[in-house]
Design a protein around this motif. Structure first.
Motif, PDB file in Angstrom:
ATOM      1  N   VAL A 118       0.845  -1.281   0.044  1.00 22.39           N
ATOM      2  CA  VAL A 118       0.009   0.135   0.133  1.00 22.39           C
ATOM      3  C   VAL A 118       0.621   1.317  -0.059  1.00 22.39           C
ATOM      4  CG1 VAL A 118      -1.773   1.241   1.291  1.00 22.39           C
ATOM      5  CG2 VAL A 118      -2.004  -1.309   1.215  1.00 22.39           C
ATOM      6  N   ALA A 119       1.761   1.275   0.816  1.00 21.06           N
ATOM      7  CA  ALA A 119       2.677   2.531   0.818  1.00 21.06           C
ATOM      8  C   ALA A 119       3.510   2.732  -0.327  1.00 21.06           C
ATOM      9  CB  ALA A 119       3.829   2.284   2.167  1.00 21.06           C
ATOM     10  N   ALA A 120       4.013   1.611  -0.987  1.00 24.06           N
ATOM     11  CA  ALA A 120       4.636   1.798  -2.358  1.00 24.06           C
ATOM     12  C   ALA A 120       3.737   2.300  -3.655  1.00 24.06           C
ATOM     13  CB  ALA A 120       5.068   0.442  -2.788  1.00 24.06           C
ATOM     14  N   ALA A 121       2.574   1.856  -3.456  1.00 21.60           N
ATOM     15  CA  ALA A 121       1.393   2.301  -4.368  1.00 21.60           C
ATOM     16  C   ALA A 121       1.141   3.607  -4.135  1.00 21.60           C
ATOM     17  CB  ALA A 121       0.192   1.346  -4.314  1.00 21.60           C
ATOM     18  N   ILE A 122       1.096   4.037  -3.095  1.00 18.51           N
ATOM     19  CA  ILE A 122       0.998   5.561  -2.610  1.00 18.51           C
ATOM     20  C   ILE A 122       2.130   6.320  -3.239  1.00 18.51           C
ATOM     21  CG2 ILE A 122       0.501   7.365  -1.146  1.00 18.51           C
ATOM     22  CD1 ILE A 122      -1.013   5.289   0.565  1.00 18.51           C
ATOM     23  N   ALA A 123       3.380   5.698  -2.977  1.00 21.02           N
ATOM     24  CA  ALA A 123       4.641   6.472  -3.038  1.00 21.02           C
ATOM     25  C   ALA A 123       4.688   6.647  -4.761  1.00 21.02           C
ATOM     26  CB  ALA A 123       5.892   5.307  -2.731  1.00 21.02           C
ATOM     27  N   LEU A 124       3.997   5.749  -5.574  1.00 24.98           N
ATOM     28  CA  LEU A 124       4.312   5.921  -7.054  1.00 24.98           C
ATOM     29  C   LEU A 124       3.499   7.270  -7.362  1.00 24.98           C
ATOM     30  CD1 LEU A 124       3.154   2.511  -8.400  1.00 24.98           C
ATOM     31  CD2 LEU A 124       5.552   3.429  -8.533  1.00 24.98           C
ATOM     32  N   VAL A 125       2.620   7.737  -6.366  1.00 25.92           N
ATOM     33  CA  VAL A 125       1.802   9.239  -6.898  1.00 25.92           C
ATOM     34  C   VAL A 125       2.750  10.223  -6.444  1.00 25.92           C
ATOM     35  CG1 VAL A 125      -0.321  10.200  -6.441  1.00 25.92           C
ATOM     36  CG2 VAL A 125      -0.378   7.841  -6.739  1.00 25.92           C
ATOM     37  N   LEU A 126       3.323  10.003  -5.410  1.00 25.13           N
ATOM     38  CA  LEU A 126       4.121  11.045  -4.848  1.00 25.13           C
ATOM     39  C   LEU A 126       5.388  11.663  -5.496  1.00 25.13           C
ATOM     40  CD1 LEU A 126       4.341  10.005  -0.945  1.00 25.13           C
ATOM     41  CD2 LEU A 126       2.574  11.446  -2.234  1.00 25.13           C
ATOM     42  N   TYR A 127       5.818  10.957  -6.664  1.00 24.12           N
ATOM     43  CA  TYR A 127       6.897  11.454  -7.227  1.00 24.12           C
ATOM     44  C   TYR A 127       6.632  12.854  -8.086  1.00 24.12           C
ATOM     45  CZ  TYR A 127       9.270   6.939  -6.558  1.00 24.12           C
ATOM     46  OH  TYR A 127      10.103   5.741  -6.209  1.00 24.12           O
ATOM     47  N   THR A 128       5.431  12.785  -8.431  1.00 27.92           N
ATOM     48  CA  THR A 128       4.939  14.116  -9.179  1.00 27.92           C
ATOM     49  C   THR A 128       4.930  15.032  -8.191  1.00 27.92           C
ATOM     50  OG1 THR A 128       3.449  12.899 -10.785  1.00 27.92           O
ATOM     51  CG2 THR A 128       3.049  15.223 -10.674  1.00 27.92           C
ATOM     52  N   VAL A 129       4.648  14.780  -6.983  1.00 20.72           N
ATOM     53  CA  VAL A 129       4.503  15.860  -5.851  1.00 20.72           C
ATOM     54  C   VAL A 129       5.646  16.151  -5.254  1.00 20.72           C
ATOM     55  CG1 VAL A 129       3.875  16.365  -3.375  1.00 20.72           C
ATOM     56  CG2 VAL A 129       2.484  15.075  -5.006  1.00 20.72           C
ATOM     57  N   GLY A 130       6.814  15.452  -5.555  1.00 27.06           N
ATOM     58  CA  GLY A 130       8.390  15.776  -5.220  1.00 27.06           C
ATOM     59  C   GLY A 130       8.724  16.506  -6.052  1.00 27.06           C
ATOM     60  N   GLY A 131       8.523  16.440  -7.591  1.00 32.59           N
ATOM     61  CA  GLY A 131       9.068  17.196  -8.370  1.00 32.59           C
ATOM     62  C   GLY A 131       8.484  18.499  -8.506  1.00 32.59           C
ATOM     63  N   GLN A 132       7.086  18.836  -8.218  1.00 36.24           N
ATOM     64  CA  GLN A 132       6.693  20.265  -7.823  1.00 36.24           C
ATOM     65  C   GLN A 132       7.259  20.742  -6.546  1.00 36.24           C
ATOM     66  OE1 GLN A 132       2.201  19.089  -7.524  1.00 36.24           O
ATOM     67  NE2 GLN A 132       2.162  18.966  -9.803  1.00 36.24           N
ATOM     68  N   LEU A 133       7.567  20.259  -5.623  1.00 37.37           N
ATOM     69  CA  LEU A 133       8.146  20.798  -4.188  1.00 37.37           C
ATOM     70  C   LEU A 133       9.491  21.134  -4.460  1.00 37.37           C
ATOM     71  CD1 LEU A 133       6.743  18.415  -1.789  1.00 37.37           C
ATOM     72  CD2 LEU A 133       6.101  20.663  -1.923  1.00 37.37           C
ATOM     73  N   SER A 134      10.260  20.195  -5.204  1.00 36.70           N
ATOM     74  CA  SER A 134      11.538  20.760  -5.860  1.00 36.70           C
ATOM     75  C   SER A 134      11.624  21.890  -6.459  1.00 36.70           C
ATOM     76  CB  SER A 134      12.355  19.530  -6.466  1.00 36.70           C
ATOM     77  OG  SER A 134      12.481  18.306  -5.574  1.00 36.70           O
ATOM     78  N   GLY A 135      10.870  22.219  -7.508  1.00 39.82           N
ATOM     79  CA  GLY A 135      10.792  23.118  -8.344  1.00 39.82           C
ATOM     80  C   GLY A 135      10.394  24.621  -7.482  1.00 39.82           C
ATOM     81  N   ARG A 136       9.446  24.459  -6.503  1.00 42.76           N
ATOM     82  CA  ARG A 136       9.089  25.521  -5.805  1.00 42.76           C
ATOM     83  C   ARG A 136       9.978  25.984  -4.687  1.00 42.76           C
ATOM     84  NH1 ARG A 136       3.239  26.180  -3.109  1.00 42.76           N
ATOM     85  NH2 ARG A 136       3.312  28.182  -2.167  1.00 42.76           N
ATOM     86  N   TYR A 137      10.670  24.930  -3.801  1.00 41.91           N
ATOM     87  CA  TYR A 137      11.242  25.157  -2.536  1.00 41.91           C
ATOM     88  C   TYR A 137      12.884  24.930  -2.860  1.00 41.91           C
ATOM     89  CZ  TYR A 137       6.649  25.439  -0.567  1.00 41.91           C
ATOM     90  OH  TYR A 137       5.482  25.763  -0.019  1.00 41.91           O
ATOM     91  N   GLY A 138      13.238  24.414  -3.782  1.00 39.90           N
ATOM     92  CA  GLY A 138      14.409  23.886  -4.178  1.00 39.90           C
ATOM     93  C   GLY A 138      14.899  22.381  -3.560  1.00 39.90           C
ATOM     94  N   ALA A 139      15.372  21.815  -4.533  1.00 41.50           N
ATOM     95  CA  ALA A 139      15.877  20.346  -4.167  1.00 41.50           C
ATOM     96  C   ALA A 139      16.592  20.103  -3.067  1.00 41.50           C
ATOM     97  CB  ALA A 139      16.522  19.678  -5.573  1.00 41.50           C
ATOM     98  N   GLY A 140      17.530  20.946  -2.790  1.00 43.06           N
ATOM     99  CA  GLY A 140      18.234  20.620  -1.369  1.00 43.06           C
ATOM    100  C   GLY A 140      17.187  20.765  -0.172  1.00 43.06           C
ATOM    101  N   ARG A 141      16.282  21.692  -0.124  1.00 40.36           N
ATOM    102  CA  ARG A 141      15.518  21.834   0.898  1.00 40.36           C
ATOM    103  C   ARG A 141      14.476  20.691   0.949  1.00 40.36           C
ATOM    104  NH1 ARG A 141      12.370  27.331   1.700  1.00 40.36           N
ATOM    105  NH2 ARG A 141      14.671  28.101   1.796  1.00 40.36           N
ATOM    106  N   VAL A 142      14.110  20.164  -0.218  1.00 40.59           N
ATOM    107  CA  VAL A 142      13.240  18.943  -0.162  1.00 40.59           C
ATOM    108  C   VAL A 142      13.891  17.869   0.378  1.00 40.59           C
ATOM    109  CG1 VAL A 142      11.633  17.478  -1.643  1.00 40.59           C
ATOM    110  CG2 VAL A 142      11.509  19.848  -1.910  1.00 40.59           C
ATOM    111  N   TYR A 143      15.224  17.745  -0.083  1.00 39.63           N
ATOM    112  CA  TYR A 143      16.032  16.500   0.345  1.00 39.63           C
ATOM    113  C   TYR A 143      16.214  16.499   1.932  1.00 39.63           C
ATOM    114  CZ  TYR A 143      20.296  13.575   0.680  1.00 39.63           C
ATOM    115  OH  TYR A 143      21.199  12.817   0.996  1.00 39.63           O
ATOM    116  N   ARG A 144      16.338  17.460   2.572  1.00 42.93           N
ATOM    117  CA  ARG A 144      16.494  17.511   3.956  1.00 42.93           C
ATOM    118  C   ARG A 144      15.114  17.347   4.703  1.00 42.93           C
ATOM    119  NH1 ARG A 144      19.465  22.095   2.508  1.00 42.93           N
ATOM    120  NH2 ARG A 144      17.701  23.581   3.391  1.00 42.93           N
ATOM    121  N   TRP A 145      14.221  17.873   3.792  1.00 41.45           N
ATOM    122  CA  TRP A 145      12.823  17.616   4.587  1.00 41.45           C
ATOM    123  C   TRP A 145      12.491  15.994   4.539  1.00 41.45           C
ATOM    124  CZ3 TRP A 145       9.340  21.556   1.491  1.00 41.45           C
ATOM    125  CH2 TRP A 145       9.873  22.904   1.886  1.00 41.45           C
TER     126      TRP A 145
END
Length: 470
Positions: free
Chosen positions: A317-344
């Motif tokens: 279940v977690a892996a299935a949900i994680a498949l969706v979160l890749y798009t969210v991760g890309g949006q967050l990296s574009g908005r806040y910076g990849a370094g900050r998202v990485y530390r989060w």
């Protein structure tokens, strides 16, 4: 009168005709949308999904449970799973062999056959050396299939089709993993049957490969050295948006088919840069979590009283949900910076392992807190994957290909070392050592990840050898 009637007829039918036309357009757009994936998906992608189901879904659950269940030697888990991860490091060998000998199809089918043979033989040889050797062969077979699967895309299709095709290929693999994790719960009480069924489930992969794989006559004449060409031309940040759910050993297979150790010759020139600091962070992260991902089915069962079937279901279940979160991760990296998202993401994973660790010292429910911590660990992976790939592309002072080679090599070497080290640690310190080692590694990763979001790296002047493409 006739004119009036004709005009009235037009007025009466026009709205209906307009609505009908709009509906027709919407249906056509829907059909076009549904047909779009068909442009990029080949029948043999199903074989790669089966590989994901077995090597990334069923084996990570069954192998550790089988080793402990049949031998009661807890440290053997690390050595056998370490053998598997070591086998995955053979990826560059298969890529080179495929290019030199044009043996793509032979390696694809041979990888499946080796994996099937290893699975069938394992129940008959319950000793550490045969198991480790068979596990190594299983990892090597998996690496061979995963390596040439990507090469089948980039060597046999035009460059403008690489990204969507590889994206769907990886999505098939991630979907297969989710299915395999769901099926693993069925076989936790009968390891032998599970391994036999896993081997039998790979038989359709041979048929799918024979039916849909490209043939040598379809090779594009302009491809000479595909490893160099692929690393130079492929948009790694684009590929990071596709699901590669984390596997045992911290996710080694995620990039095994892109693994290149040639970038190691650039290591000395990047150690003093921000990219070098990020590489150390990624190494520490991969090293810290490797032992846990080798042991997690056994650890959750023995130390946290989580039934293996519930572990596989939760992971699925977690892996299935994680498949969706890749798009969210890309949006967050574009908005806040990849370094900050990485530390989060590191903090989320740190929280997960902290929950696994504190239950040994506090009077709280190990089962509930352990499962919650496990979910945090898995759910942090999409953000780590996206941000880590983005930071590699942004910070590398050498070519993207060399930078990605160093990125993948750091994870691969750290994973193998961490997996083997997990055996004696668990043997002498018990299960708290797994989460304790992870906390140490993630803590070092977080500390070394500060100040990474400060713009693109200044390129190092190219040498004649690197100018030819990495």
């Amino acid at each position: 009168m006739t004119s009036m009637n004709h005009g009235e007829a037009v007025v009466m039918t026009s709205p209906k005709g307009s609505n009908h036309h709009d509906l027709h357009q919407r249906m056509e757009r829907l059909r076009a949308t549904l047909r779009e994936p068909g442009r990029w998906i080949s029948p043999w992608f199903g074989a790669y999904a089966l590989l994901g189901a077995i090597s990334s879904g069923i084996l990570p659950i069954l192998l550790p449970l089988m080793i402990v269940g049949l031998t009661q030697h807890l440290s053997w888990v690390a050595y056998v799973m370490g053998g598997y991860n070591l086998g995955l490091l053979s990826s560059p060998l298969w890529g080179s062999l495929a290019d030199r000998r044009h043996a793509h199809r032979a390696l694809f089918f041979g990888g499946f056959l080796v994996l099937m043979g290893a699975l069938v033989a394992m129940p008959f040889l319950p000793q550490i050396l045969p198991w480790t050797a068979l596990s190594f062969l299983a990892g090597a077979g998996t690496a061979a299939v995963a390596t040439v699967a990507t090469l089948f895309v980039v060597e046999f299709h035009p460059q403008n089709e690489w990204e969507p095709r590889i994206g769907w290929l990886q999505t098939f693999n991630g979907g297969g993993q989710v299915a395999g994790l769901l099926l693993a719960g069925i076989f936790v009480s009968n390891f032998r049957l599970g391994l036999y069924c896993s081997a039998a489930a790979l038989l359709p992969a041979l048929w799918l490969g024979a039916r849909g794989l490209p043939v040598a006559a379809q090779r594009h004449a302009w491809v000479a050295e595909i490893g160099t060409r692929m690393r130079r031309d492929l948009d790694w940040r684009f590929l990071a948006a596709f699901g590669r759910t984390e596997l045992q050993g911290g996710g080694l297979l995620r990039f095994s088919h892109h693994l290149s150790l040639q970038g190691l010759r650039h290591l000395g020139s990047v150690l003093h840069t921000r990219f070098g600091r990020f590489l150390f962070s990624w190494f520490a992260l991969s090293f810290g979590v490797a032992a846990f991902f080798a042991y997690f089915p056994v650890a959750l069962q023995k130390a946290y009283s989580v039934a293996p079937a519930l572990t596989s279901l939760t992971y699925a279940v977690a892996a299935a949900i994680a498949l969706v979160l890749y798009t969210v991760g890309g949006q967050l990296s574009g908005r806040y910076g990849a370094g900050r998202v990485y530390r989060w993401a590191l903090l989320v994973r740190l929280l997960g392992f902290a929950m696994l660790f504190v239950v040994f010292f506090l009077p709280i429910s190990k089962t509930l807190v352990g499962l919650a911590g496990f979910v945090c660990i898995i759910m942090a992976w999409p953000l780590l994957s996206i941000a880590g790939t983005d930071l590699t592309a942004r910070l590398t002072p050498v070519s993207q290909g060399a930078g990605m080679g160093l990125f993948n090599a750091a994870a691969a070497v750290a994973t193998v070392i961490g997996t083997f080290l997990g055996g004696p640690l668990v043997q002498f310190l018990g299960y708290p050592a797994l989460s304790g080692l992870a906390l140490l590694g993630i803590g070092l990763a977080w500390l070394s990840a500060h100040g990474l979001d400060t713009g693109m790296a200044a390129p190092i002047p190219a040498t004649p050898s690197s100018a030819m493409g990495d």
